[in-house]
Design a protein around this motif. Sequence first.
Motif, PDB file in Angstrom:
ATOM      1  N   UNK A  53     -34.235 -54.299  63.916  1.00  0.00           N
ATOM      2  CA  UNK A  53     -35.432 -53.630  64.851  1.00  0.00           C
ATOM      3  C   UNK A  53     -35.862 -52.683  63.847  1.00  0.00           C
ATOM      4  N   UNK A  54     -37.318 -52.685  63.793  1.00  0.00           N
ATOM      5  CA  UNK A  54     -37.900 -51.686  62.971  1.00  0.00           C
ATOM      6  C   UNK A  54     -38.022 -50.381  63.428  1.00  0.00           C
ATOM      7  N   UNK A 100     -38.325 -47.007  54.317  1.00  0.00           N
ATOM      8  CA  UNK A 100     -38.755 -46.084  55.346  1.00  0.00           C
ATOM      9  C   UNK A 100     -40.442 -46.331  55.332  1.00  0.00           C
ATOM     10  N   UNK A 101     -40.936 -46.304  56.514  1.00  0.00           N
ATOM     11  CA  UNK A 101     -42.434 -46.201  56.759  1.00  0.00           C
ATOM     12  C   UNK A 101     -42.905 -45.067  57.187  1.00  0.00           C
ATOM     13  N   UNK A 102     -44.171 -45.033  57.678  1.00  0.00           N
ATOM     14  CA  UNK A 102     -44.817 -43.712  58.330  1.00  0.00           C
ATOM     15  C   UNK A 102     -45.521 -44.218  59.566  1.00  0.00           C
ATOM     16  N   UNK A 103     -45.119 -43.850  60.726  1.00  0.00           N
ATOM     17  CA  UNK A 103     -45.331 -43.903  62.010  1.00  0.00           C
ATOM     18  C   UNK A 103     -45.072 -42.828  62.865  1.00  0.00           C
ATOM     19  N   UNK A 104     -45.546 -42.950  64.233  1.00  0.00           N
ATOM     20  CA  UNK A 104     -44.797 -41.847  65.206  1.00  0.00           C
ATOM     21  C   UNK A 104     -43.647 -41.529  65.506  1.00  0.00           C
ATOM     22  N   UNK A 121     -38.097 -54.528  56.427  1.00  0.00           N
ATOM     23  CA  UNK A 121     -37.090 -55.114  55.991  1.00  0.00           C
ATOM     24  C   UNK A 121     -37.400 -56.153  54.766  1.00  0.00           C
ATOM     25  N   UNK A 122     -36.586 -55.975  53.579  1.00  0.00           N
ATOM     26  CA  UNK A 122     -36.859 -56.936  52.650  1.00  0.00           C
ATOM     27  C   UNK A 122     -35.591 -57.800  52.469  1.00  0.00           C
ATOM     28  N   UNK A 123     -35.883 -59.055  52.409  1.00  0.00           N
ATOM     29  CA  UNK A 123     -35.132 -59.982  52.402  1.00  0.00           C
ATOM     30  C   UNK A 123     -35.238 -60.994  51.039  1.00  0.00           C
ATOM     31  N   UNK A 124     -34.209 -60.678  50.389  1.00  0.00           N
ATOM     32  CA  UNK A 124     -34.323 -61.604  49.108  1.00  0.00           C
ATOM     33  C   UNK A 124     -33.049 -62.666  48.962  1.00  0.00           C
ATOM     34  N   UNK A 125     -33.745 -63.884  48.938  1.00  0.00           N
ATOM     35  CA  UNK A 125     -32.342 -65.043  48.860  1.00  0.00           C
ATOM     36  C   UNK A 125     -31.407 -64.746  47.742  1.00  0.00           C
ATOM     37  N   UNK A 126     -30.266 -65.365  48.430  1.00  0.00           N
ATOM     38  CA  UNK A 126     -29.145 -65.051  47.642  1.00  0.00           C
ATOM     39  C   UNK A 126     -28.567 -66.584  47.245  1.00  0.00           C
ATOM     40  N   UNK A 127     -27.512 -66.644  46.741  1.00  0.00           N
ATOM     41  CA  UNK A 127     -26.689 -67.996  46.567  1.00  0.00           C
ATOM     42  C   UNK A 127     -27.424 -69.056  45.729  1.00  0.00           C
ATOM     43  N   UNK A 175     -41.068 -57.815  55.650  1.00  0.00           N
ATOM     44  CA  UNK A 175     -41.432 -57.780  57.055  1.00  0.00           C
ATOM     45  C   UNK A 175     -41.643 -56.486  57.475  1.00  0.00           C
ATOM     46  N   UNK A 176     -42.650 -55.817  57.792  1.00  0.00           N
ATOM     47  CA  UNK A 176     -42.954 -54.630  57.850  1.00  0.00           C
ATOM     48  C   UNK A 176     -43.112 -54.207  59.558  1.00  0.00           C
TER      49      UNK A 176
END
Length: 320
Positions: free
Chosen positions: A60-61, A137-141, A147-153, A208-209
């Motif tokens: 959850x963002x 961390x972003x900028x919002x109210x 979330x940064x997803x980097x594939x593994x395996x 995904x921001x």
Amino acid sequence: MDIIFLGTSSGTPTKTRNLSGVALRKAGSKPWFLIDCGEGTQHRLLHTNLSLNSLQAVCITHVHGDHCYGLPGLLASATMSGRSAALTIIGPAAIREFIEATQKATQLRLSYPVNFVDVAGMSGVFDGDGFDIDAVALSHRVPSFAYVFVETGLSRKLDVTRLKADAIESGPVWGQLQRGEDVILPDGRVICSRDYLLEVRKPRKVIISGDNDTPALLAESAKSAHVLVHEATYTEAVAEKVGAGPRHSSAKAVAQFAAEAAIANLILTHFSPRYKDSGGSGLTIGDIELEARTCYAGNLLLANDLDMFHLDRAGTLIRR
């Protein structure tokens, strides 16, 4: 990997767009991840082949309702579907309070344990099934995150062309080389596995921001990203009329950032309901697209509900 949009509207739903929700999975794989869960997300899931029993984690963002009001219902439905495996929820600490309050008020008892991870306190990456997950961390109210997803395996592949050229026939020997073992062939040759293993390809990275009025906060993570999914709630002219209060990004701001960061693939989502899909008078999604294209020459895509985008191993993104 596949990116599936379950909701692309901001604030309130429209007749064609649900509230925020994105699914991510490796192509052909059952395990999947959910990023945000606006009201009605589970209904959109009924139009996909995604199973609540295969859901690995919910990210959850931020705590605004259009990004999390669907979560209690989704958790309850997972119980109704017989889920027993633990589920991880990553998000602001208030999300845990929200779920626990809903459970108490509605006597919701889950059939599986829930592991909460406070995104603000994450130390390093979270090890998901097939992905490392990090947060920015972003900028919002309210506190908001990407979330940064980097594939593994990933494993090194055999250089089949060289194996054939050196008259090394397929069979158990190939399996030994794949496992990193050196082999002595019947003819006496000593074969070193490192000579027949290709370099591991670059792992794919998808960002995904959540809601964010400062795309540049993603500059460091974006350096090696294959795809950026980012809100474009308004066009620049509307953003100026609305003022700084909502703290969202315009299509122009996101597109300019993506161009400067040399991001190959940009997907825009989270559109204000004031933008109609097409036709008639007034503002349309086409206005958002036009503004973004004036600033960004890469692969630009605007998401619709239930769109699935496929990112292949070479980093090419297409709409399926």
